[in-house]
Scaffold this motif. Sequence first.
Motif, PDB file in Angstrom:
ATOM      1  N   GLU A  81      -7.680  -2.956  17.455  1.00 46.71           N
ATOM      2  CA  GLU A  81      -8.188  -2.713  16.098  1.00 46.71           C
ATOM      3  C   GLU A  81      -7.869  -1.287  15.647  1.00 46.71           C
ATOM      4  OE1 GLU A  81     -11.973  -5.838  16.304  1.00 46.71           O
ATOM      5  OE2 GLU A  81     -12.282  -3.692  16.701  1.00 46.71           O
ATOM      6  N   ALA A  82      -8.026  -0.323  16.545  1.00 46.10           N
ATOM      7  CA  ALA A  82      -7.701   1.062  16.212  1.00 46.10           C
ATOM      8  C   ALA A  82      -6.212   1.213  15.929  1.00 46.10           C
ATOM      9  CB  ALA A  82      -8.120   1.987  17.348  1.00 46.10           C
ATOM     10  N   HIS A  83      -5.400   0.531  16.717  1.00 47.55           N
ATOM     11  CA  HIS A  83      -3.947   0.588  16.530  1.00 47.55           C
ATOM     12  C   HIS A  83      -3.567   0.084  15.144  1.00 47.55           C
ATOM     13  CE1 HIS A  83       0.291  -0.694  17.057  1.00 47.55           C
ATOM     14  NE2 HIS A  83       0.352   0.366  17.872  1.00 47.55           N
ATOM     15  N   ASP A  84      -4.204  -0.980  14.710  1.00 44.82           N
ATOM     16  CA  ASP A  84      -3.906  -1.534  13.384  1.00 44.82           C
ATOM     17  C   ASP A  84      -4.271  -0.533  12.287  1.00 44.82           C
ATOM     18  OD1 ASP A  84      -2.959  -3.875  14.467  1.00 44.82           O
ATOM     19  OD2 ASP A  84      -4.805  -5.018  14.118  1.00 44.82           O
ATOM     20  N   ILE A  85      -5.411   0.133  12.451  1.00 39.50           N
ATOM     21  CA  ILE A  85      -5.843   1.099  11.436  1.00 39.50           C
ATOM     22  C   ILE A  85      -4.900   2.298  11.398  1.00 39.50           C
ATOM     23  CG2 ILE A  85      -7.683   2.701  10.777  1.00 39.50           C
ATOM     24  CD1 ILE A  85      -9.665   0.651  12.033  1.00 39.50           C
ATOM     25  N   LEU A  86      -4.533   2.803  12.570  1.00 31.43           N
ATOM     26  CA  LEU A  86      -3.608   3.934  12.635  1.00 31.43           C
ATOM     27  C   LEU A  86      -2.244   3.572  12.063  1.00 31.43           C
ATOM     28  CD1 LEU A  86      -4.517   5.175  16.208  1.00 31.43           C
ATOM     29  CD2 LEU A  86      -4.978   6.418  14.088  1.00 31.43           C
ATOM     30  N   GLY A  87      -1.903   2.300  12.139  1.00 37.84           N
ATOM     31  CA  GLY A  87      -0.615   1.851  11.622  1.00 37.84           C
ATOM     32  C   GLY A  87      -0.454   2.054  10.128  1.00 37.84           C
ATOM     33  N   ALA A  88      -1.565   2.249   9.416  1.00 35.97           N
ATOM     34  CA  ALA A  88      -1.485   2.460   7.970  1.00 35.97           C
ATOM     35  C   ALA A  88      -1.063   3.879   7.616  1.00 35.97           C
ATOM     36  CB  ALA A  88      -2.838   2.156   7.330  1.00 35.97           C
ATOM     37  N   PHE A  89      -1.096   4.782   8.592  1.00 41.78           N
ATOM     38  CA  PHE A  89      -0.790   6.181   8.286  1.00 41.78           C
ATOM     39  C   PHE A  89       0.607   6.335   7.707  1.00 41.78           C
ATOM     40  CE2 PHE A  89       1.041  10.290   9.211  1.00 41.78           C
ATOM     41  CZ  PHE A  89       0.049  11.184   8.844  1.00 41.78           C
ATOM     42  N   ALA A  90       1.605   5.748   8.355  1.00 40.40           N
ATOM     43  CA  ALA A  90       2.997   5.967   7.956  1.00 40.40           C
ATOM     44  C   ALA A  90       3.232   5.562   6.511  1.00 40.40           C
ATOM     45  CB  ALA A  90       3.934   5.211   8.891  1.00 40.40           C
ATOM     46  N   GLU A  91       2.730   4.400   6.123  1.00 39.97           N
ATOM     47  CA  GLU A  91       2.953   3.935   4.759  1.00 39.97           C
ATOM     48  C   GLU A  91       2.181   4.786   3.757  1.00 39.97           C
ATOM     49  OE1 GLU A  91       2.665  -0.151   2.025  1.00 39.97           O
ATOM     50  OE2 GLU A  91       2.123  -0.184   4.158  1.00 39.97           O
ATOM     51  N   THR A  92       0.944   5.136   4.090  1.00 41.25           N
ATOM     52  CA  THR A  92       0.143   5.956   3.179  1.00 41.25           C
ATOM     53  C   THR A  92       0.793   7.314   2.961  1.00 41.25           C
ATOM     54  OG1 THR A  92      -1.876   4.864   3.931  1.00 41.25           O
ATOM     55  CG2 THR A  92      -2.133   6.938   2.754  1.00 41.25           C
ATOM     56  N   PHE A  93       1.229   7.929   4.070  1.00 44.01           N
ATOM     57  CA  PHE A  93       1.904   9.217   3.945  1.00 44.01           C
ATOM     58  C   PHE A  93       3.187   9.083   3.127  1.00 44.01           C
ATOM     59  CE2 PHE A  93       5.446  11.807   5.401  1.00 44.01           C
ATOM     60  CZ  PHE A  93       4.996  13.055   5.018  1.00 44.01           C
ATOM     61  N   SER A  94       4.021   8.108   3.480  1.00 40.96           N
ATOM     62  CA  SER A  94       5.311   7.949   2.801  1.00 40.96           C
ATOM     63  C   SER A  94       5.133   7.699   1.307  1.00 40.96           C
ATOM     64  CB  SER A  94       6.104   6.800   3.437  1.00 40.96           C
ATOM     65  OG  SER A  94       7.349   6.639   2.792  1.00 40.96           O
ATOM     66  N   ASP A  95       4.162   6.854   0.965  1.00 35.32           N
ATOM     67  CA  ASP A  95       3.928   6.572  -0.456  1.00 35.32           C
ATOM     68  C   ASP A  95       3.530   7.840  -1.202  1.00 35.32           C
ATOM     69  OD1 ASP A  95       4.506   3.928  -0.027  1.00 35.32           O
ATOM     70  OD2 ASP A  95       2.439   3.218  -0.130  1.00 35.32           O
ATOM     71  N   ALA A  96       2.623   8.624  -0.602  1.00 38.19           N
ATOM     72  CA  ALA A  96       2.164   9.846  -1.261  1.00 38.19           C
ATOM     73  C   ALA A  96       3.282  10.885  -1.346  1.00 38.19           C
ATOM     74  CB  ALA A  96       0.971  10.424  -0.508  1.00 38.19           C
ATOM     75  N   TYR A  97       4.044  11.009  -0.264  1.00 37.72           N
ATOM     76  CA  TYR A  97       5.109  12.009  -0.226  1.00 37.72           C
ATOM     77  C   TYR A  97       6.237  11.653  -1.188  1.00 37.72           C
ATOM     78  CZ  TYR A  97       8.709  15.047   1.848  1.00 37.72           C
ATOM     79  OH  TYR A  97       9.684  15.977   2.045  1.00 37.72           O
ATOM     80  N   GLN A  98       6.674  10.404  -1.158  1.00 34.10           N
ATOM     81  CA  GLN A  98       7.771   9.998  -2.038  1.00 34.10           C
ATOM     82  C   GLN A  98       7.354  10.043  -3.503  1.00 34.10           C
ATOM     83  OE1 GLN A  98      10.910   9.589  -1.229  1.00 34.10           O
ATOM     84  NE2 GLN A  98      10.482   9.932   0.960  1.00 34.10           N
ATOM     85  N   ALA A  99       6.118   9.652  -3.791  1.00 37.85           N
ATOM     86  CA  ALA A  99       5.639   9.734  -5.172  1.00 37.85           C
ATOM     87  C   ALA A  99       5.621  11.186  -5.641  1.00 37.85           C
ATOM     88  CB  ALA A  99       4.247   9.121  -5.288  1.00 37.85           C
ATOM     89  N   GLY A 100       5.189  12.092  -4.752  1.00 36.11           N
ATOM     90  CA  GLY A 100       5.174  13.505  -5.102  1.00 36.11           C
ATOM     91  C   GLY A 100       6.567  14.062  -5.312  1.00 36.11           C
ATOM     92  N   LEU A 101       7.513  13.654  -4.478  1.00 37.69           N
ATOM     93  CA  LEU A 101       8.894  14.119  -4.643  1.00 37.69           C
ATOM     94  C   LEU A 101       9.500  13.610  -5.941  1.00 37.69           C
ATOM     95  CD1 LEU A 101      10.251  13.758  -0.997  1.00 37.69           C
ATOM     96  CD2 LEU A 101       9.917  15.897  -2.249  1.00 37.69           C
ATOM     97  N   ARG A 102       9.196  12.358  -6.302  1.00 41.65           N
ATOM     98  CA  ARG A 102       9.707  11.840  -7.583  1.00 41.65           C
ATOM     99  C   ARG A 102       9.151  12.667  -8.740  1.00 41.65           C
ATOM    100  NH1 ARG A 102       8.866   6.841  -5.040  1.00 41.65           N
ATOM    101  NH2 ARG A 102       6.858   6.554  -6.102  1.00 41.65           N
ATOM    102  N   GLN A 103       7.890  13.030  -8.655  1.00 40.34           N
ATOM    103  CA  GLN A 103       7.319  13.882  -9.700  1.00 40.34           C
ATOM    104  C   GLN A 103       8.010  15.243  -9.735  1.00 40.34           C
ATOM    105  OE1 GLN A 103       3.120  13.750  -8.466  1.00 40.34           O
ATOM    106  NE2 GLN A 103       2.655  12.668 -10.368  1.00 40.34           N
ATOM    107  N   LYS A 104       8.308  15.786  -8.564  1.00 35.88           N
ATOM    108  CA  LYS A 104       8.908  17.111  -8.498  1.00 35.88           C
ATOM    109  C   LYS A 104      10.287  17.146  -9.147  1.00 35.88           C
ATOM    110  CE  LYS A 104       8.192  19.872  -4.911  1.00 35.88           C
ATOM    111  NZ  LYS A 104       7.221  20.863  -5.433  1.00 35.88           N
ATOM    112  N   ILE A 105      11.026  16.034  -9.114  1.00 38.19           N
ATOM    113  CA  ILE A 105      12.340  16.030  -9.767  1.00 38.19           C
ATOM    114  C   ILE A 105      12.290  15.316 -11.124  1.00 38.19           C
ATOM    115  CG2 ILE A 105      13.523  16.178  -7.547  1.00 38.19           C
ATOM    116  CD1 ILE A 105      14.499  13.263  -8.043  1.00 38.19           C
ATOM    117  N   GLY A 106      11.073  15.038 -11.602  1.00 42.28           N
ATOM    118  CA  GLY A 106      10.930  14.562 -12.971  1.00 42.28           C
ATOM    119  C   GLY A 106      11.173  13.091 -13.197  1.00 42.28           C
TER     120      GLY A 106
END
Length: 491
Positions: A319-344
């Motif tokens: 169960e813990a493994h499944d929860i930790l598995g969400a980190f990569a997607e959450t981080f990537s979504d936030a990071y990529q969304a921020g980068l798209r904003q940074k280049i307009g």
Amino acid sequence: MTVHFPFQNSYSALPDSFFARVAPTPVAAPRLIKLNRPLARQLGLDPDMLETPEGAEILAGKTVPAGADPIAMAYAGHQFGNFVPQLGDGRAILLGEVIDRGGLRRDIQLKGSGPTPFSRRGDGRAALGPVLREYIVSEAMFALGIPTTRSLAAVVTGEHVIRETALPGAVLTRVASSHIRVGTFQFFAVRRDTDAIRRLADHVIARHYPDLLHAERPYHGLLAAVVARQANLVARWLLVGFIHGVMNTDNSSISGETIDYGPCAFMDAYNPSQVFSSIDEMGRYAYANQPRIALWNLTRLAECLLPLFSDDQEKAVAEAHDILGAFAETFSDAYQAGLRQKIGLFTTREGDEPLIQDLLDAMAKNQADFTLTFRKLGDAAGDPAADDARAQFMDPAAFDEWAKRWHERTALEPQSAAERQAAMHAVNPMFIPRNHRVEAVIQAAVNDDDYAPFEELVKVLAKPFEDQPDYAAYADPPLPDQRVLQTFCGT
């Protein structure tokens, strides 16, 4: 009239194993050098009273205000991957908690207020330089919109501390949603004190994640919530070029705030492998490693919570493994969304990620300044003839090739040039705490008792997204002889 703190303490009501009761050690001649007046008002405090000699004595730990219940919190931690079963507040004392004007519970802590049972032969004091650094950087992070502890005040003590040399002593008054860390859970996990882990988890849920109070699986929800907050936090660090420098589990906040600004720094030239911390000899906490380390720290938190998940160890781990598995997607979504904003970019299209990565690769190859490249790219969005972004590259042709593709991509969206520029300038700061500027401020204060440079830098960094023509020089990268190659913890 006395200085009044409307304390409503909750952590000190937990069992004695969670902390040690200890009062700050009085200092010789406290002198207030900076009070964060807007933050004081937000906390329900009277800034005029805090600026009196009585207020300075409280902020230096010489006088304990009515209603305070001073404690040093217990915690353990992995430091550069090595586990230490007992750390704790060795030079910080939590005076108590207040409910701010927004209804949020906030810790008020004195950092550098003298030895505690967790000091491990240290003096429990802080030198002036690290206090100023934390004040500057934490308030800059707040202005940048990044979750962070805050700085309420900085006080010089009238005493010296001995590090490599004798240095002026100081105390920082730090404000946080709480000072509970991954290491706080580890302190009880290593002692196999499941009751304490449950008590701590219940306290954290009530304080930081109250929507989980009536959840069917509150402890699973707690881990998931901390994972989400940490993933988003680290994404935001990367988007402004911030390097924490000492991402130990005892410096990983359960509330999702940035905490403990020791050898932290902001990058000048973009380099994914950049390390500033003098003690990070292997680059464990390099800029690009921060997401991986955040997940590593969260995995340590998950290990602590396993007994609360299930009596079946195998089930709890899955169960813990499944929860930790969400980190990569959450981080990537936030990071990529921020980068798209940074280049307009206002929309998402196929090919956006390679476009952004090609820019980052060219920046790294050409030693382009991270902050100014993105800021000046906003100028180019408003005026294609603007070439300040191009000037950041050792080989401007590398930018030209990329910019052609970028203009083609932005042409697919309906926003005007002015709209795009405004949106980019709203997320790409002009001003960050440049390392050479921070060091110059510290040297002026330590060597000459001159706080005018500190005041001016704090003033500029409070408005990072505004052009501020009168202070344009603060946006400049360091000259070769101004470059700061290492930063230090100061302990």
